[in-house]
Design a protein around this motif. Structure first.
Motif, short mmCIF file in Angstrom:
data_model
loop_
_atom_site.label_atom_id
_atom_site.label_comp_id
_atom_site.label_asym_id
_atom_site.label_seq_id
_atom_site.Cartn_x
_atom_site.Cartn_y
_atom_site.Cartn_z
N ALA A 97 3.40 9.88 6.45
CA ALA A 97 2.89 8.79 5.62
C ALA A 97 3.97 7.73 5.45
N ARG A 156 9.24 8.49 1.24
CA ARG A 156 8.15 9.43 1.47
C ARG A 156 8.71 10.85 1.41
N HIS A 183 0.87 -1.17 0.00
CA HIS A 183 0.00 0.00 0.00
C HIS A 183 0.90 1.22 0.00
N THR A 184 0.71 2.11 -0.98
CA THR A 184 1.55 3.30 -1.09
C THR A 184 0.65 4.54 -1.15
N PRO A 185 0.42 5.19 -0.02
CA PRO A 185 -0.37 6.43 -0.04
C PRO A 185 0.29 7.48 -0.95
N THR A 194 -3.49 -4.16 -4.59
CA THR A 194 -3.99 -2.90 -4.05
C THR A 194 -5.45 -3.00 -3.63
#
Length: 470
Positions: free
Chosen positions: A223, A217, A137-139, A341
């Motif tokens: 994050a 990040r 998961h990559t915000p 995802t």
């Protein structure tokens, strides 16, 4: 079908030149059939394969790090293991910075980072190829990089090979997900998503490896990417033009209700994501299996798609699997990462040994996406030839033939096809083939995408373990 990137066309030409003196011998040898006649599509090799050895065995080793004990071991530089129902690894504190100029946007930005390096994985059989894959998961404003740190059988080390720079999104805060070209040390090379020994007859093979995962990040941000699964498939598939047909087994007569989507109805859509049509076999196949598991993008997520287009979820898949360096949607690990995802899905890239392995998975309710190349005359009923194509095996007939959701079809209703078992097994598992011009091209040697729940049922877990996925 997927359009080969220019560098793969160059590689295909190099392989063809190297094989030119051996082509006649290959055609007359018992392992190599005469060049089939009939119409075919483009024949530039879609994938590089470096075969190894003369053994009839096909050593394949997939190893994944996915449990909390997995993440506790290895070497942490600012990362922390994340406990819970789905364990992972996250940034605890930044330990480094990188000024990264995105080659696809021209933007230079500073990123802070932390990293985790896996324990050494000693390959049970020295390997000629390796493909990494990951679930994360990559915000917005975060991304990951996966590197291979290998050791050859002669004791020397590979470079730190970049296997991918990946983020789920493509917003203004994000880098563009990308493979990295021009990585080689004279013994091995990276071909988009695949580590490959340059010459398996003369050079050393891969004896062991570590994977280094770097999480990035924006400086000062709280994050963090979360990585739930990191793994690699290392293999040494013997050169082969044909394979023995397997005997129909546990999944005879089993067909899974996998949705059916055509790639061809998207021809001409979104040139910035490789123009739809034959270039979108991979995201179309991925979309079918994602929806089989009851997942998929929301209407809001797909609101960017032209409302006149059918099946916008396929356009969504193409956009978010697109590799900006490869200039296409056929990057294998990027497709597995895209599938993961969606809530509680996992995706793995591996090689399977035969259709027996596929039957085990189908019997457990797990469809399989396979990669193959063939002349039109080599797969009855397909009606086309291809230098590289993905399709989904949804089941088997009572006689053991393949029920394929083949996206290279004129409409969604035409996607379901029956293909002969022996023909399909050969075009999928072989590593060498005679192309339409009579030369030698490569095959994928059994590459498969396997998508399954984050928490498989006991039966699914047993089937996955039986094909080497844990």
């Amino acid at each position: 079908m997927t359009r080969p990137a220019p560098r793969r066309a160059v590689l295909a030409a190099a392989l063809a030149a190297a094989a030119a003196t051996a082509t006649a011998t290959a055609q007359s040898a018992s392992a190599a059939p005469a060049a089939p006649s009939g119409a075919a599509g483009p024949d530039a090799a879609a994938r590089h394969h470096a075969g190894g050895g003369a053994s009839d065995e096909a050593p394949v080793d997939y190893h994944g790090w996915t449990t909390l004990p997995d993440w506790l071991f290895g070497t942490h530089h600012g990362t922390l293991p994340l406990p819970g129902r789905r364990p992972g690894v996250v940034i605890g504190r930044a330990t480094g910075t990188l000024d990264y100029t995105d080659p696809h946007t021209g933007t230079t930005a500073t990123w802070e980072s932390a990293s985790w390096t896996s324990p050494v994985r000693r390959v049970p059989h020295p390997a000629s190829e390796l493909i990494a894959s990951w679930n994360a998961h990559t915000p917005a404003g975060t991304w990951i990089q996966v590197e291979l740190l290998g050791t050859y059988t002669d004791g020397t080390a590979t470079p730190a090979y970049i296997m991918g720079r990946w983020t789920a999104g493509d917003g203004p805060e994000d880098i563009r997900r990308t493979s990295v070209d021009d990585q080689t040390d004279g013994k091995s090379s990276i071909w988009t998503d695949t580590f490959s020994i340059d010459d398996t007859t003369a050079g050393p093979l891969l004896a062991s490896y570590r994977l280094r995962l770097t999480l990035f990040r924006k400086p000062g941000s709280h994050a963090t990417p979360t990585v739930w699964r990191l793994g690699a498939m290392a293999s040494n598939i013997p050169d082969r033009y044909t394979v023995p047909a397997s005997v129909p087994g546990v999944a005879k007569g089993v067909e899974l209700p996998v949705p059916r989507y055509s790639q061809n109805i998207h021809k001409g859509q979104y040139p910035e994501y490789d123009n739809g049509g034959e270039a979108w076999c991979s995201p179309t196949s991925s979309t079918m299996v994602i929806e089989y598991w009851g997942r998929g993008p929301t209407a809001e997520q797909m609101s960017w798609v032209d409302p006149s287009y059918a099946d916008p979820q396929v356009d969504q898949g193409a956009r978010y699997t697109y590799d900006y360096q490869y200039e296409g949607c056929g990057n294998w690990p990027f497709n597995a990462a895209y599938a993961a995802t969606y809530t509680d899905l996992q995706g793995v890239i591996t090689r399977l040994h035969s259709l027996d392995d596929v039957e085990r998975l189908i019997k457990a309710g797990i469809p399989v996406i396979t990669s193959q190349s063939f002349l039109a005359s080599e797969l009855d009923g397909a009606g086309y030839g291809t230098s590289g194509h993905l399709m989904c095996i949804a089941g088997f007939t009572p006689d053991g033939d393949i029920v394929a959701n083949d996206p290279a079809s004129s409409s969604d209703d035409a996607v379901r096809n029956i293909y002969k078992r022996a023909q399909f097994e050969t075009i999928w598992l072989r590593t060498k083939r005679i192309n339409a011009s009579g030369g030698v091209s490569s095959g994928t040697g059994g590459v498969a995408y396997v998508y399954f729940p984050a928490h498989p049922s006991p039966g699914q877990r047993r089937a996955l373990a039986a094909v080497g996925i844990v």
